[in-house]
Design an enzyme around this catalytic site. Structure first.
Site, PDB file in Angstrom:
ATOM      1  N   LEU A  80     -24.595 114.837 -35.670  1.00  0.00           N
ATOM      2  CA  LEU A  80     -24.965 114.030 -36.123  1.00  0.00           C
ATOM      3  C   LEU A  80     -25.465 112.698 -35.629  1.00  0.00           C
ATOM      4  O   LEU A  80     -24.494 111.984 -35.453  1.00  0.00           O
ATOM      5  CB  LEU A  80     -25.496 114.470 -37.505  1.00  0.00           C
ATOM      6  CG  LEU A  80     -26.655 113.831 -38.549  1.00  0.00           C
ATOM      7  CD1 LEU A  80     -28.338 115.184 -37.842  1.00  0.00           C
ATOM      8  CD2 LEU A  80     -26.434 114.438 -39.901  1.00  0.00           C
ATOM      9  N   ASP A  81     -26.688 112.319 -34.957  1.00  0.00           N
ATOM     10  CA  ASP A  81     -26.986 110.852 -34.698  1.00  0.00           C
ATOM     11  C   ASP A  81     -26.100 110.058 -35.702  1.00  0.00           C
ATOM     12  O   ASP A  81     -26.287 109.864 -36.805  1.00  0.00           O
ATOM     13  CB  ASP A  81     -27.874 110.306 -33.548  1.00  0.00           C
ATOM     14  CG  ASP A  81     -27.944 111.393 -32.666  1.00  0.00           C
ATOM     15  OD1 ASP A  81     -27.076 111.559 -31.716  1.00  0.00           O
ATOM     16  OD2 ASP A  81     -29.836 111.574 -32.357  1.00  0.00           O
ATOM     17  N   ILE A  82     -25.171 108.773 -35.349  1.00  0.00           N
ATOM     18  CA  ILE A  82     -25.561 107.568 -35.732  1.00  0.00           C
ATOM     19  C   ILE A  82     -26.535 106.802 -36.742  1.00  0.00           C
ATOM     20  O   ILE A  82     -26.385 106.668 -37.960  1.00  0.00           O
ATOM     21  CB  ILE A  82     -24.877 106.010 -34.881  1.00  0.00           C
ATOM     22  CG1 ILE A  82     -24.482 105.736 -35.482  1.00  0.00           C
ATOM     23  CG2 ILE A  82     -25.843 106.311 -33.998  1.00  0.00           C
ATOM     24  CD1 ILE A  82     -23.468 104.036 -34.939  1.00  0.00           C
TER      25      ILE A  82
END
Length: 262
Positions: free
Chosen positions: A115-117
Site C-alpha cells: 500500500l503506497d506511502i
C-alpha cells in the site's frame, strides 16, 4: 518437492523447505530431501509438529495511515510494522482475551501486498506462507477494493467563467467525466506495455470512484487514473477478499481470527 507442496496448498515453498530440513515431510513413507523431484502421483505425509508450528503463525490486519511504507524502511520513512505495538492494538479485537501479543509475532512478519506511502487503508502482514500465497501469489484471484477521491486534471480557467471576478463553479468529476473513459478504467488500459486485467470501477459519489481489482501493480490505480485525465487526491483500501477494513481505526491493528478467510 517444495513446489509440489505449495501447489497442493500444504505450505508455502519457504515453509516446505523448512519442514523438509526439519524432517517433517515424507514421500511415499521415506523422508523427503531438499530439492527432491516428485511426480503428481506421490503420497506426501506431514508430521503433526509442522501443522502445530503453522497454526501458531499469525496474520495481522492494520489500518495504515499516510506516511508509512508497507515493507522495509526507505527514504527516512518508517515501516508499517512499527505501528504493531500493544498500545496500538484495537480494543475491539475479537481475539483480545484469547491471544496475547508477543514479540514473537513480529518475527518473519511480512506484508502480503503493498500500500503506497500516500495511501491509507487495509494492510495485511503475515507469518503464514499460505496467506501470502493466496493474496500475492502468481495465481491469486482475490479482490481488493479501494475508494479513490479524484479530480479532473484540467480544471476550467477562472477567466472563462461568465463573470471573471467570480471563481468558476466546482467541476464534479462524475458529471463531467466521459462514459468511454470510465469504460477504459474497467477494461482496456495498459501499463508498461501489458494489458491490465478486467476491473470493476464505478462512481461511489460525485468525486469518488470505487475500484475492485484482482491484481496489484506498482501505483496501479494512480497510473490508471492519470491515463484517463484524473488526478488522485486520496486512496483508501477498504476490503481484501471477504475481509473488510470495517471500523478498524487508522493506525491501529487486530489479529485475523481463525474463523476469518480471505
Amino acid at each position: 518437492m517444495s513446489k509440489r507442496m505449495a501447489e497442493l496448498g500444504l505450505a508455502s515453498r519457504r515453509e516446505a523447505d523448512e519442514w523438509i530440513l526439519a524432517g517433517w515431510v515424507k514421500v511415499d513413507g521415506v523422508l523427503a530431501q531438499l530439492g527432491q523431484r516428485v511426480g503428481p502421483e506421490v503420497r506426501i505425509d506431514i508430521d503433526p509438529a509442522a501443522r502445530e508450528q503453522q497454526a501458531q503463525r499469525v496474520t495481522i490486519l492494520l489500518h495504515k495511515p499516510i506516511g508509512y511504507v508497507s515493507g522495509q524502511p526507505e527514504d527516512g520513512h518508517e515501516p508499517a510494522v512499527a505501528l504493531l505495538t500493544e498500545a496500538n492494538r484495537w480494543s475491539e479485537d475479537a481475539l483480545g482475551g484469547k491471544l496475547r501479543f508477543t514479540p514473537a509475532h513480529l518475527r518473519g512478519l511480512a506484508p502480503a501486498g503493498r500500500l503506497d506511502i500516500d495511501s491509507t487503508g487495509l494492510l495485511v502482514l503475515t507469518q503464514d506462507g499460505r496467506v501470502a500465497k493466496a493474496l500475492i501469489g502468481e495465481d491469486s484471484d482475490i479482490e481488493k477494493e479501494y475508494l479513490v477521491r479524484v479530480a479532473l486534471q484540467e480544471a476550467p480557467d477562472a477567466a472563462d467563467a461568465p463573470d471573471a471576478r467570480q471563481p468558476p463553479e466546482p467541476q464534479h468529476p462524475m458529471t463531467h467525466f466521459p462514459a468511454h473513459k470510465l469504460a477504459l478504467l474497467n477494461h482496456g488500459l495498459e501499463l508498461d506495455g501489458v494489458q491490465l486485467r478486467e476491473a470493476k470501477v464505478s462512481w461511489a459519489n460525485e468525486d469518488q470512484l470505487r475500484f475492485v481489482l484482482r491484481e496489484g501493480r506498482k501505483r496501479q490505480i494512480r497510473r490508471m487514473c492519470e491515463a484517463v485525465g484524473l488526478e488522485v487526491l486520496a486512496l483508501k483500501r477498504v476490503r481484501i477478499g471477504r475481509i473488510p477494513l470495517s471500523h478498524l481505526p487508522q493506525g491501529q491493528w487486530r489479529y485475523l481470527a481463525p474463523w476469518e478467510k480471505f
